[in-house]
Design a protein around this motif. Structure first.
Motif, PDB file in Angstrom:
ATOM      1  N   LEU A 167      23.123  34.985  19.292  1.00 50.71           N
ATOM      2  CA  LEU A 167      22.590  36.312  19.849  1.00 50.71           C
ATOM      3  C   LEU A 167      21.346  36.415  19.776  1.00 50.71           C
ATOM      4  CD1 LEU A 167      23.219  39.217  20.253  1.00 50.71           C
ATOM      5  CD2 LEU A 167      23.340  39.782  17.838  1.00 50.71           C
ATOM      6  N   HIS A 168      20.528  35.574  19.065  1.00 48.23           N
ATOM      7  CA  HIS A 168      19.002  35.571  18.911  1.00 48.23           C
ATOM      8  C   HIS A 168      18.678  34.870  20.612  1.00 48.23           C
ATOM      9  CE1 HIS A 168      15.019  34.991  17.709  1.00 48.23           C
ATOM     10  NE2 HIS A 168      14.998  33.678  18.275  1.00 48.23           N
ATOM     11  N   HIS A 169      19.537  33.878  20.696  1.00 53.32           N
ATOM     12  CA  HIS A 169      19.120  33.114  22.017  1.00 53.32           C
ATOM     13  C   HIS A 169      19.302  34.008  23.363  1.00 53.32           C
ATOM     14  CE1 HIS A 169      19.221  30.070  25.044  1.00 53.32           C
ATOM     15  NE2 HIS A 169      20.437  30.350  25.540  1.00 53.32           N
ATOM     16  N   ASP A 170      20.656  35.005  23.019  1.00 50.12           N
ATOM     17  CA  ASP A 170      21.051  35.673  24.369  1.00 50.12           C
ATOM     18  C   ASP A 170      20.054  36.948  24.507  1.00 50.12           C
ATOM     19  OD1 ASP A 170      23.083  34.268  25.458  1.00 50.12           O
ATOM     20  OD2 ASP A 170      24.693  34.996  23.730  1.00 50.12           O
ATOM     21  N   LEU A 171      19.360  37.378  23.563  1.00 48.18           N
ATOM     22  CA  LEU A 171      18.277  38.340  23.356  1.00 48.18           C
ATOM     23  C   LEU A 171      17.211  37.892  24.174  1.00 48.18           C
ATOM     24  CD1 LEU A 171      19.076  40.518  20.224  1.00 48.18           C
ATOM     25  CD2 LEU A 171      19.643  41.110  22.425  1.00 48.18           C
ATOM     26  N   ARG A 172      16.757  36.617  23.700  1.00 49.23           N
ATOM     27  CA  ARG A 172      15.346  36.115  24.323  1.00 49.23           C
ATOM     28  C   ARG A 172      15.657  36.032  25.908  1.00 49.23           C
ATOM     29  NH1 ARG A 172      14.993  36.975  19.719  1.00 49.23           N
ATOM     30  NH2 ARG A 172      14.691  38.894  20.672  1.00 49.23           N
ATOM     31  N   LEU A 173      16.990  35.599  26.085  1.00 48.10           N
ATOM     32  CA  LEU A 173      17.127  35.261  27.675  1.00 48.10           C
ATOM     33  C   LEU A 173      17.088  36.347  28.647  1.00 48.10           C
ATOM     34  CD1 LEU A 173      20.296  32.901  27.757  1.00 48.10           C
ATOM     35  CD2 LEU A 173      17.844  32.374  28.478  1.00 48.10           C
ATOM     36  N   ARG A 174      17.308  37.716  27.883  1.00 52.84           N
ATOM     37  CA  ARG A 174      17.138  38.884  28.311  1.00 52.84           C
ATOM     38  C   ARG A 174      15.630  39.499  28.078  1.00 52.84           C
ATOM     39  NH1 ARG A 174      21.965  37.524  27.768  1.00 52.84           N
ATOM     40  NH2 ARG A 174      23.845  38.251  28.843  1.00 52.84           N
ATOM     41  N   GLU A 224      28.689  39.585  28.884  1.00 49.40           N
ATOM     42  CA  GLU A 224      27.561  39.741  29.556  1.00 49.40           C
ATOM     43  C   GLU A 224      27.085  41.024  29.589  1.00 49.40           C
ATOM     44  OE1 GLU A 224      25.276  37.072  30.670  1.00 49.40           O
ATOM     45  OE2 GLU A 224      26.550  36.122  29.485  1.00 49.40           O
ATOM     46  N   GLU A 225      27.989  42.070  29.938  1.00 47.00           N
ATOM     47  CA  GLU A 225      27.810  43.334  29.920  1.00 47.00           C
ATOM     48  C   GLU A 225      27.377  43.966  28.403  1.00 47.00           C
ATOM     49  OE1 GLU A 225      30.432  47.406  30.621  1.00 47.00           O
ATOM     50  OE2 GLU A 225      30.827  45.847  31.900  1.00 47.00           O
ATOM     51  N   ARG A 226      28.047  43.337  27.420  1.00 48.28           N
ATOM     52  CA  ARG A 226      27.759  43.889  26.160  1.00 48.28           C
ATOM     53  C   ARG A 226      26.363  43.490  25.807  1.00 48.28           C
ATOM     54  NH1 ARG A 226      29.103  40.157  21.239  1.00 48.28           N
ATOM     55  NH2 ARG A 226      27.872  41.466  19.496  1.00 48.28           N
ATOM     56  N   LEU A 227      25.908  42.331  26.187  1.00 48.20           N
ATOM     57  CA  LEU A 227      24.803  41.819  25.689  1.00 48.20           C
ATOM     58  C   LEU A 227      23.526  42.509  26.435  1.00 48.20           C
ATOM     59  CD1 LEU A 227      25.456  37.872  25.513  1.00 48.20           C
ATOM     60  CD2 LEU A 227      24.804  39.410  23.907  1.00 48.20           C
ATOM     61  N   ASP A 228      23.831  42.848  27.924  1.00 49.08           N
ATOM     62  CA  ASP A 228      22.742  43.656  28.521  1.00 49.08           C
ATOM     63  C   ASP A 228      22.543  44.865  27.949  1.00 49.08           C
ATOM     64  OD1 ASP A 228      22.495  41.676  30.533  1.00 49.08           O
ATOM     65  OD2 ASP A 228      23.749  42.877  32.068  1.00 49.08           O
TER      66      ASP A 228
END
Length: 274
Positions: A53-60, A21-25
């Motif tokens: 990764l596409h999904h996680d960036l959209r969530l942010r 989660e920290e990395r994706l932030d």
């Protein structure tokens, strides 16, 4: 150490992380800054699939303006990682990006047995030459669980910049750090009276910096009364037009309600199945 959203063209930074989660932030903040500057964004992923990764960036909240590719595209499908080929392909991507290129590189490929330790050495030394003429900004991501301490130390030395989340407290049972997207604080582990002071400081900084305070307790295993009271007091001290948004599981939410969260209109509790 450099704030991830302050990296500029020509910067080559190392990101070491222990929490996904920290990395994706941090990636989300890096990518968003590049989009705002009109740069081309290219993300090479290994541990996560392209779709994930596409999904996680959209969530942010990151606009869908980046290109995401498997890390294997940097050498060739089915072949072993070849550092020289990777650097040449990055150079070609830079040359066809007139507005500047911003790259994220998941370095997990280098932890594979077929990669060979020498490939990582060659890659980091050769890729550094690409930054001499600017035009490219990059973050190399190293998972602390995938690499040994010697490799991590080498990676830190070979990068002119290092980025990481601001850490307010970290020990064997508790980690409190800055969350970039949405801006606020993330807490993981076991939060008791011993960590209450660090939590108070973290929330005070978030109150100074952020319009609303986002408190992520999704990875919290336990919350005692003293620490719960710190959260409730911080929320109750906010002016009417500002809120604290707390994400937690039901057990943590129950502890907060017992501490008086239900009587604080500025506190929004989002209980999820985490």
């Amino acid at each position: 150490m450099t704030a991830v959203d302050r990296l500029e063209s020509g910067d080559h930074a190392c990101l070491t992380f222990s929490e996904t989660e920290e990395r994706l932030d941090l990636l989300a903040a890096f990518v968003t800054a590049g989009i705002q500057q009109g740069e081309r964004i290219l993300c090479f992923t290994d541990a996560l699939s392209v779709d994930a990764l596409h999904h996680d960036l959209r969530l942010r909240g990151v606009p869908a303006e980046e290109e995401i590719r498997p890390a294997g595209d940097l050498w060739s499908s089915g072949a072993s990682p070849d550092a020289s080929i990777m650097v040449r392909r990055l150079a070609a991507e830079r040359d066809r990006s007139p507005r500047g290129l911003r790259v994220t590189l998941d370095m997990c490929w280098a932890a594979r047995p077929q990669a060979g330790a020498e490939q990582l050495l060659v890659f980091e030394n050769e890729v550094a030459k690409l930054f001499a003429d600017s035009g490219i900004t990059a973050i190399c991501e190293y998972d602390r669980e995938a690499f040994d301490s010697v490799t991590l130390a080498y990676a830190s030395r070979t990068h002119p910049r290092t980025v990481t989340a601001t850490v307010y407290h970290e020990d064997a049972t508790l980690r409190i750090c800055r969350q970039h997207v949405p801006p606020g604080v993330r807490v993981a582990g076991e939060l008791d009276g011993g960590g209450a002071g660090a939590l108070r400081d973290a929330l005070a900084e978030a109150v100074r910096l952020d319009p609303d305070v986002h408190l992520n307790l999704g990875h919290l295993r336990s919350l005692d009364d003293d620490a719960a009271a710190v959260i409730v007091r911080a929320a109750s001290g906010l002016p009417r037009n500002r809120h604290m948004i707390v994400v937690s599981d039901r057990r943590t939410g129950r502890a907060l309600r017992l501490a008086g969260a239900h009587g604080v209109p500025n506190l929004r509790l989002l209980e999820k199945s985490l």
